[in-house]
Scaffold this active site. Structure first.
Site, PDB file in Angstrom:
ATOM      1  N   HIS A 306      12.650  -3.751  -9.123  1.00 43.58           N
ATOM      2  CA  HIS A 306      11.719  -2.688  -8.786  1.00 43.58           C
ATOM      3  C   HIS A 306      12.436  -1.361  -8.928  1.00 43.58           C
ATOM      4  CE1 HIS A 306       8.902  -0.225  -6.396  1.00 43.58           C
ATOM      5  NE2 HIS A 306       8.011  -1.155  -6.674  1.00 43.58           N
ATOM      6  N   ASP A 363       4.465  -8.294  -7.053  1.00 49.70           N
ATOM      7  CA  ASP A 363       3.693  -8.797  -8.189  1.00 49.70           C
ATOM      8  C   ASP A 363       4.010 -10.250  -8.521  1.00 49.70           C
ATOM      9  OD1 ASP A 363       2.485  -6.234  -8.747  1.00 49.70           O
ATOM     10  OD2 ASP A 363       4.447  -5.605  -9.465  1.00 49.70           O
TER      11      ASP A 363
END
Length: 428
Positions: A306, A363
């Site tokens: 991320h 996700d």
């Protein structure tokens, strides 16, 4: 403002700049007068080291894996609160009391219907139009129907438009799904919860009653909470930039939706699910891990790493447990889930991923949940937009209320030709 100063030595001059301390997180160097004092800009592609605004909404500590809304940890909010409570918190700064929550939920439920002419608007799209294209168009068109809440200088207008956007987004999303399926639109049912109403409008049909599964409802509510706001990400920054020009709130949120559509932002959970399906079975995981490590192979493990988090994404741990609950409730034996579990375990114990701090993000698991519930992959980003609307609205409101707010106008490092004399076309 602290007494700390940062000194910049340039062209033989030492210039001091104030250091501002926030309530949490890193301090910032106030360089607003840099160009006036030095004739120079800073250069920060992607804004990796730039604080673009002041905000009291969401705090992220990527190194520690912390996400908080108004000071509350996301794990606690997702476990103990409803999405409506989190909406109220983001908009008003405090968690609601029982009566406040009732009144807020009642207000939102009375704004869920769309203007009837918008049904005709939907029919202007092809049946195979991507639902995000439909959502962009319909949300932008709201400003053509709700003129009574577009005066951004009026606090009451801002409040009404905020409530309308939060309330109508589930209806807009459900109608986009129904249109693609060729099924009739379902009107909202104000007796149901925000999330239950969305599930009914999406999966219900007029021919028979729809019973909301409480486990599925809670899972969707949790997904909405986990995606409600995430500081100054690309789509939120887009909403703020559009809003800084004085654009109406519906246009600003439509701009945020358009930005979210990008596969590097809102489409990441779809990419992660497609990757897990490509792997197929747990015995193929080592091959794909080897490919991810190979610098000459373009393959990447989607759902890992991320931009902000350099630790385990706190939202991912909530999603991991939610997947288990959904699989058990719906009695789904999906090999994709087993692939996800074993891939996560192998990656978290691999020195390569540990060194590069590539941990699962939200996700990685959210796509599995949405697929199990019955959503097609093209709806995943639509659901992200539905969830994030409250964050966009809260950020937009905060920006409009800031007396120091200015129109966004980044500068650039110019690398084109210098001045050149014009040559007449006959001589070229």
């Amino acid at each position: 403002m602290s007494d700390l100063k940062a000194t910049l030595n340039i062209d033989g001059n030492a210039i001091e700049y104030p250091v501002i301390q926030g309530s949490d997180g890193p301090d910032v160097i106030d360089i607003r007068k840099l160009y006036a004092q030095t004739g120079k800009f800073t250069f920060d592609p992607g804004f990796t080291s730039t604080a673009s605004c002041e905000s009291a909404l969401t705090f992220i500590d990527g190194d520690e894996g912390i996400l908080r809304h108004r000071g509350y940890d996301i794990e606690e909010l997702s476990e103990k609160s409803s999405f409506m409570e989190v909406c109220y918190l983001l908009l008003n700064g405090e968690l609601p009391g029982k009566q406040q929550l009732h009144d807020f939920s009642y207000t939102i439920s009375r704004h869920t219907m769309l203007h009837e002419q918008l049904a005709t608007f939907y029919r202007g799209f092809r049946r195979d139009a991507h639902p995000m294209a439909i959502m962009c168009g319909v949300v932008g068109a709201l400003s053509a129907f709700y003129h009574d809440s577009t005066d951004i200088a009026d606090p009451d207008h801002r409040k009404i438009s905020s409530h309308r956007l939060i309330a109508k987004m589930p209806t807009i999303a459900a109608m986009a799904y129904k249109y693609a399926m060729g099924q009739p639109f379902l009107y909202p049912d104000n007796h149901l919860s925000y999330t239950g109403n969305f599930l009914r409008m999406t999966f219900g049909v007029p021919a028979e009653p729809y019973v909301v599964n409480p486990i599925v409802e809670r899972a969707m509510d949790r997904i909405f909470i986990l995606h409600a706001d995430h500081e100054q990400n690309a789509s939120t920054s887009t909403v703020r930039l559009a809003g800084s020009s004085g654009a109406n709130p519906f246009a600003c949120i439509a701009a945020g939706i358009a930005c979210l559509w990008g596969p590097a932002h809102g489409g990441a959970n779809e990419a992660a699910l497609n990757m897990l399906r490509e792997i197929g079975t747990p015995d193929r995981i080592p091959h794909y891990i080897a490919r991810a490590k190979d610098k000459n192979d373009p393959f990447r493990l989607m759902g890992f790493g991320h931009r902000v988090y350099k630790n385990y994404d706190p939202r991912a741990s909530v999603m991991r447990q939610t997947v288990r609950e959904i699989m058990a409730e719906l009695k789904i034996n999906d090999p994709v889930f087993e692939v996800a579990l074993q891939l996560e375990e192998m990656a978290l114990n691999d020195p390569y991923f540990i060194e590069k701090k590539l941990f699962p993000n939200v996700d990685f698991y959210s796509g599995i949940i949405l697929s199990a519930i019955g959503f097609p992959t093209e709806m995943f980003t639509v659901l992200f937009a539905l969830s994030r609307t409250v964050g966009w609205v809260a950020q937009w409101n905060e920006m409009i209320s800031d007396p120091g707010q200015k129109i966004g106008r980044p500068r650039q490092l110019y690398t084109g030709p210098g001045h050149r004399p014009y040559v007449d076309i006959a001589a070229r």
